[in-house]
Design an enzyme around this catalytic site. Structure first.
Site, PDB file in Angstrom:
ATOM      1  N   LYS A 196       0.831  -1.209   0.000  1.00  0.00           N
ATOM      2  CA  LYS A 196       0.000   0.000   0.000  1.00  0.00           C
ATOM      3  C   LYS A 196       0.870   1.267   0.000  1.00  0.00           C
ATOM      4  O   LYS A 196       0.623   2.180  -0.782  1.00  0.00           O
ATOM      5  CB  LYS A 196      -0.926   0.022   1.241  1.00  0.00           C
ATOM      6  CG  LYS A 196      -1.880  -1.163   1.316  1.00  0.00           C
ATOM      7  CD  LYS A 196      -2.862  -1.015   2.463  1.00  0.00           C
ATOM      8  CE  LYS A 196      -2.227  -1.000   3.840  1.00  0.00           C
ATOM      9  NZ  LYS A 196      -1.547  -2.255   4.233  1.00  0.00           N
TER      10      LYS A 196
ATOM     11  N   ARG B  14      -9.573   0.531   8.932  1.00  0.00           N
ATOM     12  CA  ARG B  14      -9.146  -0.840   9.247  1.00  0.00           C
ATOM     13  C   ARG B  14     -10.231  -1.597  10.004  1.00  0.00           C
ATOM     14  O   ARG B  14     -10.031  -2.775  10.314  1.00  0.00           O
ATOM     15  CB  ARG B  14      -7.888  -0.794  10.107  1.00  0.00           C
ATOM     16  CG  ARG B  14      -6.588  -1.061   9.341  1.00  0.00           C
ATOM     17  CD  ARG B  14      -5.468  -0.780  10.313  1.00  0.00           C
ATOM     18  NE  ARG B  14      -4.250  -1.476  10.109  1.00  0.00           N
ATOM     19  CZ  ARG B  14      -3.140  -0.931   9.568  1.00  0.00           C
ATOM     20  NH1 ARG B  14      -3.162   0.279   9.081  1.00  0.00           N
ATOM     21  NH2 ARG B  14      -2.032  -1.616   9.520  1.00  0.00           N
TER      22      ARG B  14
ATOM     23  N   ARG C  82      11.895  -6.007   5.332  1.00  0.00           N
ATOM     24  CA  ARG C  82      11.669  -4.574   5.068  1.00  0.00           C
ATOM     25  C   ARG C  82      12.571  -3.702   5.950  1.00  0.00           C
ATOM     26  O   ARG C  82      12.743  -3.972   7.126  1.00  0.00           O
ATOM     27  CB  ARG C  82      10.196  -4.297   5.376  1.00  0.00           C
ATOM     28  CG  ARG C  82       9.720  -2.945   5.028  1.00  0.00           C
ATOM     29  CD  ARG C  82       8.230  -2.959   4.863  1.00  0.00           C
ATOM     30  NE  ARG C  82       7.516  -2.899   6.132  1.00  0.00           N
ATOM     31  CZ  ARG C  82       6.206  -2.625   6.212  1.00  0.00           C
ATOM     32  NH1 ARG C  82       5.496  -2.412   5.113  1.00  0.00           N
ATOM     33  NH2 ARG C  82       5.607  -2.580   7.368  1.00  0.00           N
TER      34      ARG C  82
ATOM     35  N   ARG D 124      11.445  -1.832  11.447  1.00  0.00           N
ATOM     36  CA  ARG D 124      10.375  -1.455  12.363  1.00  0.00           C
ATOM     37  C   ARG D 124      10.192  -2.531  13.428  1.00  0.00           C
ATOM     38  O   ARG D 124      10.264  -3.716  13.123  1.00  0.00           O
ATOM     39  CB  ARG D 124       9.052  -1.306  11.586  1.00  0.00           C
ATOM     40  CG  ARG D 124       8.893   0.028  10.930  1.00  0.00           C
ATOM     41  CD  ARG D 124       7.735   0.071   9.978  1.00  0.00           C
ATOM     42  NE  ARG D 124       6.469  -0.436  10.497  1.00  0.00           N
ATOM     43  CZ  ARG D 124       5.318  -0.363   9.831  1.00  0.00           C
ATOM     44  NH1 ARG D 124       5.275   0.203   8.636  1.00  0.00           N
ATOM     45  NH2 ARG D 124       4.207  -0.843  10.347  1.00  0.00           N
TER      46      ARG D 124
ATOM     47  N   ARG E 259      -0.352  -9.259  13.458  1.00  0.00           N
ATOM     48  CA  ARG E 259      -0.920  -8.232  12.560  1.00  0.00           C
ATOM     49  C   ARG E 259      -1.767  -8.893  11.466  1.00  0.00           C
ATOM     50  O   ARG E 259      -2.793  -8.359  11.049  1.00  0.00           O
ATOM     51  CB  ARG E 259       0.204  -7.382  11.946  1.00  0.00           C
ATOM     52  CG  ARG E 259       0.847  -6.464  12.983  1.00  0.00           C
ATOM     53  CD  ARG E 259       2.163  -5.906  12.498  1.00  0.00           C
ATOM     54  NE  ARG E 259       2.037  -4.943  11.429  1.00  0.00           N
ATOM     55  CZ  ARG E 259       3.029  -4.624  10.597  1.00  0.00           C
ATOM     56  NH1 ARG E 259       4.215  -5.199  10.703  1.00  0.00           N
ATOM     57  NH2 ARG E 259       2.837  -3.737   9.664  1.00  0.00           N
TER      58      ARG E 259
HETATM   59  P1  AMP Z   1       0.884   0.389   9.280  1.00  0.00           P
HETATM   60  O1  AMP Z   1       2.093   1.237   9.109  1.00  0.00           O
HETATM   61  O2  AMP Z   1      -0.282   0.842   8.442  1.00  0.00           O
HETATM   62  O3  AMP Z   1       1.165  -1.079   9.125  1.00  0.00           O
HETATM   63  O4  AMP Z   1       0.404   0.609  10.804  1.00  0.00           O
HETATM   64  C1  AMP Z   1       1.240   0.271  11.889  1.00  0.00           C
HETATM   65  C2  AMP Z   1       0.404   0.122  13.154  1.00  0.00           C
HETATM   66  O5  AMP Z   1      -0.269   1.359  13.441  1.00  0.00           O
HETATM   67  C3  AMP Z   1      -0.731  -0.910  13.087  1.00  0.00           C
HETATM   68  O6  AMP Z   1      -0.285  -2.213  13.343  1.00  0.00           O
HETATM   69  C4  AMP Z   1      -1.670  -0.382  14.170  1.00  0.00           C
HETATM   70  O7  AMP Z   1      -1.198  -0.675  15.463  1.00  0.00           O
HETATM   71  C5  AMP Z   1      -1.560   1.118  13.971  1.00  0.00           C
HETATM   72  N1  AMP Z   1      -2.566   1.607  12.996  1.00  0.00           N
HETATM   73  C6  AMP Z   1      -2.332   2.169  11.772  1.00  0.00           C
HETATM   74  N2  AMP Z   1      -3.470   2.491  11.155  1.00  0.00           N
HETATM   75  C7  AMP Z   1      -4.477   2.132  11.992  1.00  0.00           C
HETATM   76  C8  AMP Z   1      -5.895   2.176  11.919  1.00  0.00           C
HETATM   77  N3  AMP Z   1      -6.539   2.672  10.832  1.00  0.00           N
HETATM   78  N4  AMP Z   1      -6.603   1.699  12.981  1.00  0.00           N
HETATM   79  C9  AMP Z   1      -5.992   1.228  14.078  1.00  0.00           C
HETATM   80  N5  AMP Z   1      -4.655   1.126  14.200  1.00  0.00           N
HETATM   81  C10 AMP Z   1      -3.895   1.569  13.162  1.00  0.00           C
END
Ligand code: AMP
Length: 215
Positions: free
Chosen positions: A13, A88, A127, A160, A171
Site C-alpha cells: 500500500k 481498518r 523490510r 520497524r 498483525r
Molecule cells: P501500518 O504502518 O499501516 O502497518 O500501521 C502500523 C500500526 O499502526 C498498526 O499495526 C496499528 O497498530 C496502527 N494503525 C495504523 N493504522 C491504523 C488504523 N486505521 N486503525 C488502528 N490502528 C492503526
C-alpha cells in the site's frame, strides 16, 4: 481522486501510494506514519497508541478516526487523497463516510491489493526504512548499494519493531478478523477494485492506474 488502498500489512500500500501521489499530485494519508510520528514525538496520543502498535494490535478507533477527520479537512486534501492503512475496521469505515458526507465529498474507489500470507511475511521481515528520509528498502528484493545505509541520503536503515516475525503473525490475524470484512463493505457499495499485488511493483502500478483512469 479520492481513494482507499486496502490490503494486509506488506501488500504494498505504501509503495503504491507513493507512486499515486506523484501521478495525481494528491497527498497520501497513512495512519501508520502519523501514529509513528506521534510515538516518536511522545505526544499524549503517541503514548496511548504505542503499546497497541508494538504488539501488532489496532490503536483505538477513536484515536485514528480523530486524526483522519482532522487531516481530511486540510486544504491539500481538497482535490483528492489516498488513504493508506485507514479504515481498518467497520466502525472506521462508517466514520469515514460520515466525515466525507460532512465535507460534501464521495469516495471514487477502494483498491484492494491481494497478496498471499507467506509472501507478506517474507516482505515484512526483510523490510527496512531510512532513518533520514524514510525511503523503503528490502534486504532481498530491493537492497541498498551499501548494506545498512540509504542509497539516497546515506543515513542508517532500520527495521520497524512491528516487523519482527511474532508481531507480524499477530498483525495478519488482526487483518483477517477486523479489516478483511471491509472488502464486502466496499464491494456492496460498488467501490471495490481488486488488484493482484503479487506482481512486480511496476505491474501493480500499471494495474492500479488503469483502473483509476477508467473511473
Ligand atoms: P501500518 O504502518 O499501516 O502497518 O500501521 C502500523 C500500526 O499502526 C498498526 O499495526 C496499528 O497498530 C496502527 N494503525 C495504523 N493504522 C491504523 C488504523 N486505521 N486503525 C488502528 N490502528 C492503526
Amino acid at each position: 481522486m479520492k481513494m482507499i488502498l486496502l490490503g494486509p500489512p506488506g501488500a504494498g500500500k505504501g509503495t503504491q501510494a507513493a507512486r499515486l501521489v506523484e501521478y495525481f499530485a494528491i497527498p497520501q494519508i497513512s495512519t501508520g506514519d502519523m501514529l509513528r510520528a506521534a510515538v516518536r514525538a511522545q505526544t499524549p496520543m503517541g503514548l496511548k497508541a504505542k503499546a497497541a502498535m508494538d504488539s501488532g494490535a489496532l490503536v483505538t478507533d477513536e484515536i485514528v478516526i480523530g486524526i483522519v477527520s482532522e487531516r481530511l479537512q486540510q486544504e491539500d486534501c481538497s482535490s483528492g487523497f489516498i488513504l493508506d492503512g485507514f479504515p481498518r475496521t467497520l466502525a472506521q469505515a462508517d466514520a469515514l463516510n460520515a466525515t466525507l458526507l460532512d465535507l460534501g465529498k464521495n469516495l471514487d474507489a477502494v483498491v484492494s491489493l491481494q497478496v498471499g500470507t507467506d509472501v507478506l511475511v517474507e516482505r515484512l521481515t526483510g523490510r527496512r526504512a531510512c532513518r533520514g528520509c524514510a525511503r523503503g528498502f528490502h534486504v532481498r528484493f530491493d537492497p541498498p548499494a551499501v548494506e545498512g545505509a540509504c542509497d539516497g541520503c546515506g543515513a542508517e536503515l532500520f527495521q520497524r519493531d512491528d516487523d519482527q516475525e511474532a508481531t507480524i503473525r499477530n498483525r495478519m490475524d488482526v487483518y483477517h478478523k477486523q479489516t478483511a470484512p471491509l472488502e464486502g463493505y466496499y464491494g456492496q457499495a460498488g467501490l471495490l477494485k481488486v488488484v493482484d499485488g503479487m506482481a512486480p511493483i511496476a505491474d501493480v502500478q500499471r494495474q492500479v492506474l488503469d483502473i483509476l483512469k477508467a473511473i
